[in-house]
Design an enzyme around this catalytic site. Structure first.
Site, mmCIF file in Angstrom:
data_model
loop_
_atom_site.group_PDB
_atom_site.id
_atom_site.type_symbol
_atom_site.label_atom_id
_atom_site.label_comp_id
_atom_site.label_asym_id
_atom_site.label_seq_id
_atom_site.Cartn_x
_atom_site.Cartn_y
_atom_site.Cartn_z
ATOM 1 N N LYS A 31 0.835 -1.206 0.000
ATOM 2 C CA LYS A 31 0.000 0.000 0.000
ATOM 3 C C LYS A 31 0.872 1.260 0.000
ATOM 4 O O LYS A 31 0.637 2.182 -0.764
ATOM 5 C CB LYS A 31 -0.934 0.030 1.226
ATOM 6 N N ARG B 3 -9.949 -0.202 8.448
ATOM 7 C CA ARG B 3 -9.500 -1.572 8.662
ATOM 8 C C ARG B 3 -10.589 -2.433 9.299
ATOM 9 O O ARG B 3 -10.382 -3.624 9.482
ATOM 10 C CB ARG B 3 -8.290 -1.571 9.599
ATOM 11 N N ARG C 190 11.562 -5.930 5.397
ATOM 12 C CA ARG C 190 11.302 -4.519 5.086
ATOM 13 C C ARG C 190 12.207 -3.602 5.919
ATOM 14 O O ARG C 190 12.498 -3.880 7.074
ATOM 15 C CB ARG C 190 9.840 -4.206 5.377
ATOM 16 N N ARG D 126 10.929 -1.686 11.285
ATOM 17 C CA ARG D 126 9.845 -1.306 12.196
ATOM 18 C C ARG D 126 9.694 -2.383 13.253
ATOM 19 O O ARG D 126 9.738 -3.568 12.927
ATOM 20 C CB ARG D 126 8.531 -1.179 11.401
ATOM 21 N N ARG E 95 -0.314 -9.598 12.869
ATOM 22 C CA ARG E 95 -0.939 -8.539 12.052
ATOM 23 C C ARG E 95 -1.695 -9.149 10.868
ATOM 24 O O ARG E 95 -2.761 -8.670 10.489
ATOM 25 C CB ARG E 95 0.123 -7.546 11.557
#
Ligand code: AMP
Length: 217
Positions: free
Chosen positions: A17, A93, A132, A165, A176
């Site tokens: 996203k 969400r 990431r 992160r 998640r």
């Protein structure tokens, strides 16, 4: 340039996203509203909201609907959103958030044009999430496997330090994903019934952009 300018990007964590938003924004001056970024900013500024959100985010859980909806609503009511259009990235969400968003847009006299669902397999999502890296200074997104920086741990764009992160650890990433399937997946049906859904199963960035250019024209 897109004619459809009031957009939602839905996808599991790691679906792209943020990355696709950045590519769209390079071509079109839409306002990018990422609730994850807004919440991380609250944490950085050590506000009351940030302190409350931090514990939930570290556990991979959702921040309460009314809190995030309030942040989005106040951002949407600024004139640039009306003038340029917007990308909602990571919001809504839950169905409740979608309802709060619908109320806010109605009151602001505007509406959604399209909901883009980036659909990606779990294996790839987990691979992407755990590799990431984000730039501490400019927020650019890299991936140690799929899109590494030229120099290890240094941002190509601004020379800032790259970091992982805290919620991209394997354990939190898994929870998640579980939260996504349980709480966010129902939104796909919700927006499909409203005739707003565009599902993209492509994972190549250039092909995703080509689809968006065609579908949102
Ligand atoms: P993201 O950067 O979109 O992956 O969001 C990171 C974390 O922020 C999520 O795992 C949630 O804890 C929180 N968060 C972001 N957006 C929302 C939202 N719309 N509703 C509830 N929590 C959110």
């Amino acid at each position: 340039m897109f004619k459809q300018k009031n957009l939602i990007f839905i996808g599991a964590p790691g679906a792209g996203k943020g990355t696709i938003s950045a590519l769209v924004l390079a071509e079109q001056p839409l306002v990018h509203i990422s609730t994850g970024d807004l919440l991380r900013d609250e944490i950085k500024r050590d506000t009351q909201l940030g302190r409350e959100a931090s514990t939930l985010m570290k556990a991979g859980k959702l921040v309460p609907d009314e809190v995030v909806a309030g942040m989005v609503r106040s951002r949407l009511s600024q004139p640039d959103c009306r003038k340029e259009g917007f990308i909602l990235d990571g919001f809504p969400r839950t169905i409740r958030q979608a309802e709060l968003l619908a109320d806010a847009l109605r009151e602001l006299g505007t509406q959604l044009d399209r909901v883009v669902y980036l659909k990606v397999d779990d294996d790839l999502l987990l691979q992407r999430l755990t590799a990431r890296q984000n730039c501490r200074k400019c927020g650019a997104i890299y991936n140690k496997i799929f899109q590494p920086s030229k120099q290890e741990n240094i941002c190509d764009k601004c020379g800032g330090e790259l970091f992982q992160r805290p919620d991209d650890s394997l354990e939190t990433a898994k929870s998640r994903l579980e939260v996504f399937y349980r709480q966010t997946q129902p939104l796909i049906d919700y927006y499909d019934k409203l005739g707003l859904l565009l599902t993209i199963t492509e994972t190549d960035k250039a092909k995703i952009m080509a689809t968006l250019e065609k579908e949102l024209a």
